[in-house]
Design a protein around this motif. Sequence first.
Motif, PDB file in Angstrom:
ATOM      1  N   LYS A   1       0.838  -1.187   0.000  1.00 30.69           N
ATOM      2  CA  LYS A   1       0.000   0.000   0.000  1.00 30.69           C
ATOM      3  C   LYS A   1       0.877   1.242   0.000  1.00 30.69           C
ATOM      4  O   LYS A   1       1.925   1.282   0.660  1.00 30.69           O
ATOM      5  CB  LYS A   1      -0.907   0.030   1.240  1.00 30.69           C
ATOM      6  CG  LYS A   1      -1.815  -1.188   1.377  1.00 30.69           C
ATOM      7  CD  LYS A   1      -2.862  -1.259   0.280  1.00 30.69           C
ATOM      8  CE  LYS A   1      -3.809  -2.425   0.506  1.00 30.69           C
ATOM      9  NZ  LYS A   1      -4.828  -2.536  -0.577  1.00 30.69           N
ATOM     10  N   THR A   2       0.423   2.258  -0.744  1.00 34.26           N
ATOM     11  CA  THR A   2       1.139   3.528  -0.759  1.00 34.26           C
ATOM     12  C   THR A   2       0.305   4.595  -0.054  1.00 34.26           C
ATOM     13  O   THR A   2      -0.930   4.535  -0.035  1.00 34.26           O
ATOM     14  CB  THR A   2       1.434   3.982  -2.197  1.00 34.26           C
ATOM     15  OG1 THR A   2       0.204   4.202  -2.882  1.00 34.26           O
ATOM     16  CG2 THR A   2       2.253   2.939  -2.927  1.00 34.26           C
ATOM     17  N   ARG A   3       1.012   5.553   0.509  1.00 34.18           N
ATOM     18  CA  ARG A   3       0.344   6.649   1.203  1.00 34.18           C
ATOM     19  C   ARG A   3       1.199   7.899   1.065  1.00 34.18           C
ATOM     20  O   ARG A   3       2.420   7.850   1.275  1.00 34.18           O
ATOM     21  CB  ARG A   3       0.152   6.302   2.672  1.00 34.18           C
ATOM     22  CG  ARG A   3      -0.484   7.408   3.503  1.00 34.18           C
ATOM     23  CD  ARG A   3      -0.581   7.012   4.951  1.00 34.18           C
ATOM     24  NE  ARG A   3      -1.027   8.122   5.785  1.00 34.18           N
ATOM     25  CZ  ARG A   3      -1.058   8.082   7.120  1.00 34.18           C
ATOM     26  NH1 ARG A   3      -0.705   6.983   7.753  1.00 34.18           N
ATOM     27  NH2 ARG A   3      -1.457   9.134   7.801  1.00 34.18           N
TER      28      ARG A   3
ATOM     29  N   GLN B 140       0.743   2.921  11.659  1.00 36.99           N
ATOM     30  CA  GLN B 140       0.403   1.761  10.841  1.00 36.99           C
ATOM     31  C   GLN B 140       0.860   0.460  11.483  1.00 36.99           C
ATOM     32  O   GLN B 140       0.164  -0.554  11.425  1.00 36.99           O
ATOM     33  CB  GLN B 140       1.037   1.899   9.458  1.00 36.99           C
ATOM     34  CG  GLN B 140       0.334   2.862   8.534  1.00 36.99           C
ATOM     35  CD  GLN B 140       0.860   2.775   7.106  1.00 36.99           C
ATOM     36  OE1 GLN B 140       1.860   2.107   6.827  1.00 36.99           O
ATOM     37  NE2 GLN B 140       0.190   3.463   6.200  1.00 36.99           N
TER      38      GLN B 140
END
Length: 277
Positions: free
Chosen positions: A93-95, A109
């Motif tokens: 996942k990217t953020r 996270q």
Amino acid sequence: MARTAYMPLGTYGKVIADEAILAATGLAAALRCNLHVGAFTVDLPPVYAPLGGALLDIPGLVRAAEEQSNAECERLRNLVEAACRAKIELSFKTRKVALGAEPDAAAAQARYFDLSVLPWATEAYGAQDVAQGVIFGSGRPAVLVPASARLASLDHLAIAWDGSRVAARALGDALTLLAPGGRITVLTVTDEKTLHGADIAGTLTSSLQARGVNATANNITLGARTIAVALQEAALAAGAQMLAMGGFGHSRLRDFVLGGATKSVLVDLRLPVLLAH
């Protein structure tokens, strides 16, 4: 119940070397974990430079830096996917986060997973900030992984034992990762500080043996070494594949005040080290 390890990766500035990332990925597989990678792309604030803007395209430079961060994120995705293929389940996942916010975002996270695997390199200061944020802010066990780490399973664990609360926490966290039939070497440094009790390494060893764990005690002295070097050298000499220890420190305005053993482990990491705080 499936166990999942978390690995945070930054994509701006001096990024962690691929070898360390691959070593951490391999460690997750060796610990029988699925892997969740959280990759952070940078969100740079607008820069106002009414004089300098006449000579430099500052908005263009900001866009280029953000595009490079996004491209690095995709490169890392391909790297980790190739390493995990047919071995362990992967979620990536990217953020986008503001510059400097990665350590707090990674710590938050990490709380949703069983443990963190943190690729480590002494020259990647951004990755070090993220790792320290996770160690001291997540409340979950974290394993620092040097690029040299290679293991198929965790069959031999060393525990740095001084009878403290954080050492007990590290032991409890590490026991869940030990392969069935694995063994433990209990390491106690006898000349570094006052210990509460005689032969505390032997006492823990007897307790582990009573629970069916193959354990041995090893009392060591510092000599001219730092405590972190003494512990890591003793762990490696015993054939241990990982060292578990309590992490001492706290953060104040993002400046970490570290205990002596924790600080010197971060400076000179020789094998995977589980830190519990």
